[in-house]
Design a protein around this motif. Structure first.
Motif, PDB file in Angstrom:
ATOM      1  N   ASP B  56       0.857  -1.190   0.000  1.00  0.00           N
ATOM      2  CA  ASP B  56       0.000   0.000   0.000  1.00  0.00           C
ATOM      3  C   ASP B  56       0.886   1.230   0.000  1.00  0.00           C
ATOM      4  OD1 ASP B  56      -3.068   0.845   1.741  1.00  0.00           O
ATOM      5  OD2 ASP B  56      -1.688   2.182   0.703  1.00  0.00           O
ATOM      6  N   ASP B  57       0.770   2.041  -1.002  1.00  0.00           N
ATOM      7  CA  ASP B  57       1.446   3.354  -1.021  1.00  0.00           C
ATOM      8  C   ASP B  57       0.471   4.431  -1.470  1.00  0.00           C
ATOM      9  OD1 ASP B  57       3.330   3.038  -4.178  1.00  0.00           O
ATOM     10  OD2 ASP B  57       1.201   2.800  -3.701  1.00  0.00           O
ATOM     11  N   SER B  58      -0.804   4.226  -1.160  1.00  0.00           N
ATOM     12  CA  SER B  58      -1.841   5.147  -1.627  1.00  0.00           C
ATOM     13  C   SER B  58      -1.704   6.553  -1.047  1.00  0.00           C
ATOM     14  CB  SER B  58      -3.227   4.584  -1.299  1.00  0.00           C
ATOM     15  OG  SER B  58      -3.356   4.342   0.085  1.00  0.00           O
ATOM     16  N   GLN B  59      -1.069   6.671   0.130  1.00  0.00           N
ATOM     17  CA  GLN B  59      -0.907   7.991   0.749  1.00  0.00           C
ATOM     18  C   GLN B  59       0.498   8.558   0.568  1.00  0.00           C
ATOM     19  OE1 GLN B  59      -3.625   9.586   2.047  1.00  0.00           O
ATOM     20  NE2 GLN B  59      -4.649   7.785   1.205  1.00  0.00           N
ATOM     21  N   LEU B  60       1.315   7.923  -0.232  1.00  0.00           N
ATOM     22  CA  LEU B  60       2.679   8.392  -0.468  1.00  0.00           C
ATOM     23  C   LEU B  60       2.677   9.424  -1.600  1.00  0.00           C
ATOM     24  CD1 LEU B  60       5.651   7.700   0.454  1.00  0.00           C
ATOM     25  CD2 LEU B  60       5.781   6.310  -1.622  1.00  0.00           C
ATOM     26  N   PRO B  61       3.164  10.642  -1.336  1.00  0.00           N
ATOM     27  CA  PRO B  61       3.230  11.661  -2.416  1.00  0.00           C
ATOM     28  C   PRO B  61       4.310  11.281  -3.411  1.00  0.00           C
ATOM     29  CG  PRO B  61       3.330  12.653  -0.202  1.00  0.00           C
ATOM     30  CD  PRO B  61       3.576  11.183  -0.038  1.00  0.00           C
ATOM     31  N   LYS B  62       3.927  10.562  -4.427  1.00  0.00           N
ATOM     32  CA  LYS B  62       4.910   9.912  -5.289  1.00  0.00           C
ATOM     33  C   LYS B  62       5.687  10.882  -6.178  1.00  0.00           C
ATOM     34  CE  LYS B  62       2.098   5.732  -5.418  1.00  0.00           C
ATOM     35  NZ  LYS B  62       0.966   6.367  -4.706  1.00  0.00           N
ATOM     36  N   ASP B  63       5.237  12.123  -6.250  1.00  0.00           N
ATOM     37  CA  ASP B  63       6.013  13.068  -7.052  1.00  0.00           C
ATOM     38  C   ASP B  63       7.322  13.427  -6.368  1.00  0.00           C
ATOM     39  OD1 ASP B  63       4.442  16.215  -6.086  1.00  0.00           O
ATOM     40  OD2 ASP B  63       4.584  14.309  -5.021  1.00  0.00           O
ATOM     41  N   ARG B  64       7.371  13.249  -5.036  1.00  0.00           N
ATOM     42  CA  ARG B  64       8.593  13.633  -4.321  1.00  0.00           C
ATOM     43  C   ARG B  64       9.114  12.561  -3.374  1.00  0.00           C
ATOM     44  NH1 ARG B  64       8.361  17.120  -0.812  1.00  0.00           N
ATOM     45  NH2 ARG B  64       6.125  17.056  -0.353  1.00  0.00           N
ATOM     46  N   PHE B  65       8.273  11.624  -3.004  1.00  0.00           N
ATOM     47  CA  PHE B  65       8.656  10.585  -2.058  1.00  0.00           C
ATOM     48  C   PHE B  65       8.875   9.262  -2.800  1.00  0.00           C
ATOM     49  CE2 PHE B  65       7.585  12.095   2.348  1.00  0.00           C
ATOM     50  CZ  PHE B  65       7.224  13.383   2.005  1.00  0.00           C
ATOM     51  N   SER B  66       9.887   8.509  -2.340  1.00  0.00           N
ATOM     52  CA  SER B  66      10.078   7.150  -2.846  1.00  0.00           C
ATOM     53  C   SER B  66      10.532   6.262  -1.697  1.00  0.00           C
ATOM     54  CB  SER B  66      11.107   7.115  -3.980  1.00  0.00           C
ATOM     55  OG  SER B  66      12.378   7.511  -3.504  1.00  0.00           O
ATOM     56  N   ALA B  67      10.196   4.989  -1.778  1.00  0.00           N
ATOM     57  CA  ALA B  67      10.585   4.043  -0.741  1.00  0.00           C
ATOM     58  C   ALA B  67      10.971   2.738  -1.401  1.00  0.00           C
ATOM     59  CB  ALA B  67       9.436   3.826   0.244  1.00  0.00           C
ATOM     60  N   GLU B  68      11.968   2.090  -0.801  1.00  0.00           N
ATOM     61  CA  GLU B  68      12.370   0.795  -1.323  1.00  0.00           C
ATOM     62  C   GLU B  68      12.803  -0.137  -0.202  1.00  0.00           C
ATOM     63  OE1 GLU B  68      15.462   1.679  -4.121  1.00  0.00           O
ATOM     64  OE2 GLU B  68      16.979   1.940  -2.569  1.00  0.00           O
ATOM     65  N   ARG B  69      12.669  -1.415  -0.485  1.00  0.00           N
ATOM     66  CA  ARG B  69      13.082  -2.462   0.450  1.00  0.00           C
ATOM     67  C   ARG B  69      13.610  -3.599  -0.415  1.00  0.00           C
ATOM     68  NH1 ARG B  69       9.448  -6.021   4.716  1.00  0.00           N
ATOM     69  NH2 ARG B  69      11.136  -6.459   6.180  1.00  0.00           N
ATOM     70  N   LEU B  70      14.765  -3.358  -1.001  1.00  0.00           N
ATOM     71  CA  LEU B  70      15.257  -4.181  -2.103  1.00  0.00           C
ATOM     72  C   LEU B  70      15.399  -5.653  -1.758  1.00  0.00           C
ATOM     73  CD1 LEU B  70      17.802  -1.719  -3.715  1.00  0.00           C
ATOM     74  CD2 LEU B  70      15.510  -2.318  -4.513  1.00  0.00           C
ATOM     75  N   LYS B  71      15.953  -5.980  -0.613  1.00  0.00           N
ATOM     76  CA  LYS B  71      16.186  -7.380  -0.264  1.00  0.00           C
ATOM     77  C   LYS B  71      15.177  -7.886   0.760  1.00  0.00           C
ATOM     78  CE  LYS B  71      21.116  -7.107  -1.289  1.00  0.00           C
ATOM     79  NZ  LYS B  71      22.505  -7.266  -0.778  1.00  0.00           N
ATOM     80  N   GLY B  72      14.137  -7.094   0.963  1.00  0.00           N
ATOM     81  CA  GLY B  72      13.110  -7.518   1.901  1.00  0.00           C
ATOM     82  C   GLY B  72      13.527  -7.434   3.346  1.00  0.00           C
ATOM     83  N   VAL B  73      14.591  -6.674   3.623  1.00  0.00           N
ATOM     84  CA  VAL B  73      15.020  -6.536   5.009  1.00  0.00           C
ATOM     85  C   VAL B  73      14.943  -5.058   5.383  1.00  0.00           C
ATOM     86  CG1 VAL B  73      16.849  -6.949   6.702  1.00  0.00           C
ATOM     87  CG2 VAL B  73      16.469  -8.579   4.840  1.00  0.00           C
ATOM     88  N   ASP B  74      16.080  -4.316   5.233  1.00  0.00           N
ATOM     89  CA  ASP B  74      16.045  -2.910   5.598  1.00  0.00           C
ATOM     90  C   ASP B  74      15.413  -2.082   4.477  1.00  0.00           C
ATOM     91  OD1 ASP B  74      19.432  -1.826   4.791  1.00  0.00           O
ATOM     92  OD2 ASP B  74      18.187  -3.416   3.947  1.00  0.00           O
ATOM     93  N   SER B  75      15.096  -0.845   4.818  1.00  0.00           N
ATOM     94  CA  SER B  75      14.337   0.004   3.892  1.00  0.00           C
ATOM     95  C   SER B  75      14.846   1.437   3.941  1.00  0.00           C
ATOM     96  CB  SER B  75      12.850  -0.024   4.273  1.00  0.00           C
ATOM     97  OG  SER B  75      12.094   0.854   3.477  1.00  0.00           O
ATOM     98  N   THR B  76      14.667   2.141   2.831  1.00  0.00           N
ATOM     99  CA  THR B  76      15.026   3.553   2.737  1.00  0.00           C
ATOM    100  C   THR B  76      13.834   4.352   2.242  1.00  0.00           C
ATOM    101  OG1 THR B  76      17.315   2.978   2.217  1.00  0.00           O
ATOM    102  CG2 THR B  76      16.615   5.216   1.720  1.00  0.00           C
TER     103      THR B  76
END
Lengths: 112, 114
Positions: B56-76
């Motif tokens: 769910d990223d429905s509330q993430l302002p995608k024009d300026r915000f990004s999130a990732e969890r590449l290996k399924g552990v830590d996240s940025t």
């Protein structure tokens, strides 16, 4: 649209007395409810939870009551202690989404 | 007791700059959440991961915000460019994937945009 509401922004209680914090929700699909306590500059700490198959859950000084027909839950702290002074949030999730919606919080102050 | 680790604790940045926050969840927790809390309000969900996938990223302002969890552990979580209204506490939480498993929060990153 605020699906989870805590209508009392603040509450003051004498040490040793009961603290009652209230929470209302609008989404009838919610089936799991949690209470968190938050001190300044820290993340919220989990206190107690209740699922919709129950109407009461106790853990030491903390008891949560759920009234599904009224879409209302409350957290009772007895006896209240000065260390309980914090902001309390209720949260709800439902339908297997594991998506938690939080209320706006109630600041509890326990007076010594 | 295992904890959710977040860094930095505090970040001051000028508007239009880029900022990034890091989160390491409790080991074994497949679900990871980023919340934003504005003073006087409750935490607001920005993004929810199940392992490395966004649920769910429905509330993430995608024009300026990004999130990732590449290996399924830590996240940025990244903001670019930051705006004055982004000043808030950014909270990371994790949990097991089952009903009845509460969220465990980190201590958050307090962002101030000047």
């Amino acid at each position: 649209d605020q699906q989870v509401k805590q209508n009392s922004p603040s509450l003051s209680v004498q040490e040793g007395r009961i603290s009652i914090l209230n929470c209302d929700y609008t989404n009838s699909m919610f089936d799991y409810f949690l209470w968190y306590k938050k001190y300044p500059a820290e993340g919220p700490t989990f206190l107690i939870s209740i699922s919709s198959i129950k109407d009461k859950n106790e853990d030491g000084r903390f008891t949560v009551f759920l009234n599904k027909s009224a879409k209302h839950l409350s957290l009772h702290i007895v006896p209240s202690q000065p260390g309980d002074s914090a902001v309390y949030f209720c949260a709800a999730s439902g339908a297997g989404t594991y998506k938690y919606i939080f209320g706006t919080g109630t600041r509890l102050k326990v007076l010594a | 007791e295992a904890e959710v680790a977040q860094s930095p604790r505090y970040k001051i940045t000028e508007k239009s700059q880029a900022v990034a926050f890091w989160c390491d969840p409790i080991s074994g927790h497949a679900t990871l959440y980023w919340y934003r809390q504005i003073l006087g309000q409750g935490p607001e969900l920005l993004v929810q991961f199940q392992d490395e996938s966004v649920v769910d990223d429905s509330q993430l302002p995608k024009d300026r915000f990004s999130a990732e969890r590449l290996k399924g552990v830590d996240s940025t979580l990244k903001i670019q460019p930051a705006e004055l209204g982004d000043s808030a506490m950014y909270l990371c939480a994790s949990s097991y994937v089952n009903t009845g498993s509460p969220l465990h929060f980190g201590n958050g990153t307090r962002l101030t945009v000047t």
